[in-house]
Design an enzyme around this catalytic site. Sequence first.
Site, mmCIF file in Angstrom:
data_model
loop_
_atom_site.group_PDB
_atom_site.id
_atom_site.type_symbol
_atom_site.label_atom_id
_atom_site.label_comp_id
_atom_site.label_asym_id
_atom_site.label_seq_id
_atom_site.Cartn_x
_atom_site.Cartn_y
_atom_site.Cartn_z
ATOM 1 N N ARG A 1 0.841 -1.188 0.000
ATOM 2 C CA ARG A 1 0.000 0.000 0.000
ATOM 3 C C ARG A 1 0.881 1.245 0.000
ATOM 4 N NH1 ARG A 1 -4.755 1.957 -1.696
ATOM 5 N NH2 ARG A 1 -6.153 2.725 -0.075
ATOM 6 N N THR B 1 -8.666 0.297 -10.372
ATOM 7 C CA THR B 1 -8.158 -0.892 -9.692
ATOM 8 C C THR B 1 -8.251 -2.104 -10.617
ATOM 9 O OG1 THR B 1 -8.915 0.058 -7.594
ATOM 10 C CG2 THR B 1 -8.260 -2.243 -7.534
ATOM 11 N N THR C 1 -3.787 -0.934 -7.663
ATOM 12 C CA THR C 1 -4.596 0.227 -8.016
ATOM 13 C C THR C 1 -3.784 1.507 -8.063
ATOM 14 O OG1 THR C 1 -6.655 1.384 -7.447
ATOM 15 C CG2 THR C 1 -5.217 0.775 -5.632
ATOM 16 N N ASN D 1 -6.084 4.088 -7.557
ATOM 17 C CA ASN D 1 -7.296 4.638 -6.967
ATOM 18 C C ASN D 1 -8.302 5.025 -8.042
ATOM 19 O OD1 ASN D 1 -8.937 5.154 -4.742
ATOM 20 N ND2 ASN D 1 -8.308 7.270 -4.582
ATOM 21 N N ASP E 1 -7.986 8.287 0.175
ATOM 22 C CA ASP E 1 -8.468 7.170 0.981
ATOM 23 C C ASP E 1 -8.210 7.370 2.472
ATOM 24 O OD1 ASP E 1 -9.652 5.772 -1.009
ATOM 25 O OD2 ASP E 1 -8.144 4.213 -1.195
ATOM 26 N N SER F 1 -7.748 0.626 2.861
ATOM 27 C CA SER F 1 -8.082 0.160 1.519
ATOM 28 C C SER F 1 -9.264 -0.791 1.570
ATOM 29 C CB SER F 1 -6.876 -0.572 0.911
ATOM 30 O OG SER F 1 -7.212 -1.188 -0.316
ATOM 31 N N SER F 2 -9.925 -0.946 0.425
ATOM 32 C CA SER F 2 -10.977 -1.956 0.285
ATOM 33 C C SER F 2 -10.507 -3.176 -0.505
ATOM 34 C CB SER F 2 -12.197 -1.348 -0.415
ATOM 35 O OG SER F 2 -12.765 -0.320 0.355
ATOM 36 N N GLY G 1 -13.266 -2.113 -7.676
ATOM 37 C CA GLY G 1 -14.610 -1.609 -7.417
ATOM 38 C C GLY G 1 -14.732 -0.666 -6.247
ATOM 39 N N GLY G 2 -13.630 -0.063 -5.760
ATOM 40 C CA GLY G 2 -13.737 0.837 -4.621
ATOM 41 C C GLY G 2 -14.308 0.107 -3.429
#
Length: 596
Positions: free
Chosen positions: A113, A386, A404, A406, A428, A457-458, A477-478
């Site tokens: 990340r 992503t 990603t 973002n 984020d 993060s997702s 997909g966020g």
Amino acid sequence: MNFLSRSILLLALACAPALASCQEVAAPAPAPAIPADRADAARPPGMAVASAHALATEAGLQVMREGGNAFDAAVAVSSTLSVVEPISSGLGGGGFFLLHQADSGREVFVDARETAPAAATMARYLDADGGFDSDRATNGPWAAGIPGLPAALVHVAEKYGRLPLAATLAPAIRIAREGFPVYARMARGYERRREVMERYPGSRALYAPQGRPLREGDIFRQPDLARTLERLAAQGHQGFYRGETGRLLVEGVNAEGGQWTAEELAAYRVVERDPLRFRYRDWEVVTAPPPSSGGVALAQMLQILAGWDLESLDQVQRTHLTVEAMRRAFRDRTFYLGDPDFTDIPIRTLTSRDYAAGLRATIHPHRATPSDLLSGEPTPLEDEETTHFSIIDAAGNRVAATQTVNLLYGSGLVAPGTGVLLNNEMDDFALKPGTPNAFGVMGFEANAPEPGKRMLSSMTPTFMVSDDRVAVLGTPGGTRIITMVLLGMLGYDAGLDAQAVAALPRFHHQWMPDRISAESGALAADTVRALREMGHEVDAPDEAEVERRAGGRASSHVWGNLQTVAWDLRDNTLEGGSDPRNPVGRAEVELRSAER
């Protein structure tokens, strides 16, 4: 916090035991052994790769044909996606790599990340009136965190792969130099971000080389990115974070008004973490720990849903219960989750079966639970940012990786001379506590920016393992990543094959805003009516409504780009599923030849 929210939380906590008794849920454990009666299937019959672009899938297969393992293939697929999917990911972004080593059964989560630059304090994202400056948070130099993906490529290759970086990065280098045809999604995304992209000389030179944007069918060549990849291949970590590339990145950001330093760029490192583990019915789930919010949310949602036989319910009841599980998991995401190196996260409680049982007890079987906070903003549609890929090799090694930049084309800023499009992951963070970000989700102190901190993060790369089957899956997909992976997992549990899982219709709830959103056609009209009668607000537009919202232009209302592979131990077969919503994606299975 209002009375209803406090009641839900207190009831859940009342059902949770002391933290020590919950350790078995979150603590690492060895992967389940293959049962004795499956000994003949101890090795898959070949290899399988599913990714969002056919060139990336082919790169992964080619590297394995040349003697590489799944981890070498992951480097090849990831770097190739960084070339062919600038709309979604790239060297200027970050990602998560979930790895399984077949010989030892060891599993590890490689956290790549992005991190916050020291200068990026919350005050930097406020306007003169103290309001949130969303333009600065999503566009240009202040939107970008320190990239993590190049460090992950080096780390995975050197620690887990067999082949040198020069071999695994070769497909990406070739494609960057020779080019590839621009596809519709890439051209469409550029049009949506054109105003931002064309603010910056490096971006204009790359994406509008003749004074016009690249169009579908044009050959897109990236010679600067090829040279950046070559330096990475030759020099490893130093080849990106120091030297010529490092200098160009810092100069490119600071020339546009940012404040990166060479020292913080050079200091970036990936972090190896223990994956999050829990059980759902007959499956062991191995998934992403914080700073991903996905694994904790999956543990909560699935363990809540384990109290019902979902397959015996009609679509209305099944959707209602699933939405209520989503609602509760996203509420906890808002308040508790962040970078575990900076934030004390009550992860054992949040992922315990007892806590899930307490949350389940608050669900009315026939009525929606109001989210009961200030209204949020509508969640923007996100299907192109992503990317994810899934791999199983012939030895049984496997990789689930999500990466990603973002939003579409990240920050829009290409550092001149590098070909590297920088992320806009700073959005984020909770840059202004309680203010929704670009995906409509809020955060508070747990996810506030600090120097070197990783934003929540997702992204949710995931393994599912049972006595009969192994599945690898994930999607972009966020915030919808988490619920799409959830629905995919429920599909595997219901016995669907990989392609059917990739094609499943999708719906989502994230606590705030308090509404169910769904793809066109995902929910039958009578189901929508029944959910509304239960008190749910439902946004499930038909095709006519989608076109009206798009101003009369042809449009679509679909989400994500799920890529999955699965190994069936009962008959020792492999299968792959590539999301049909993405025409350039590909899942391929290649069986071992007699010679190998």
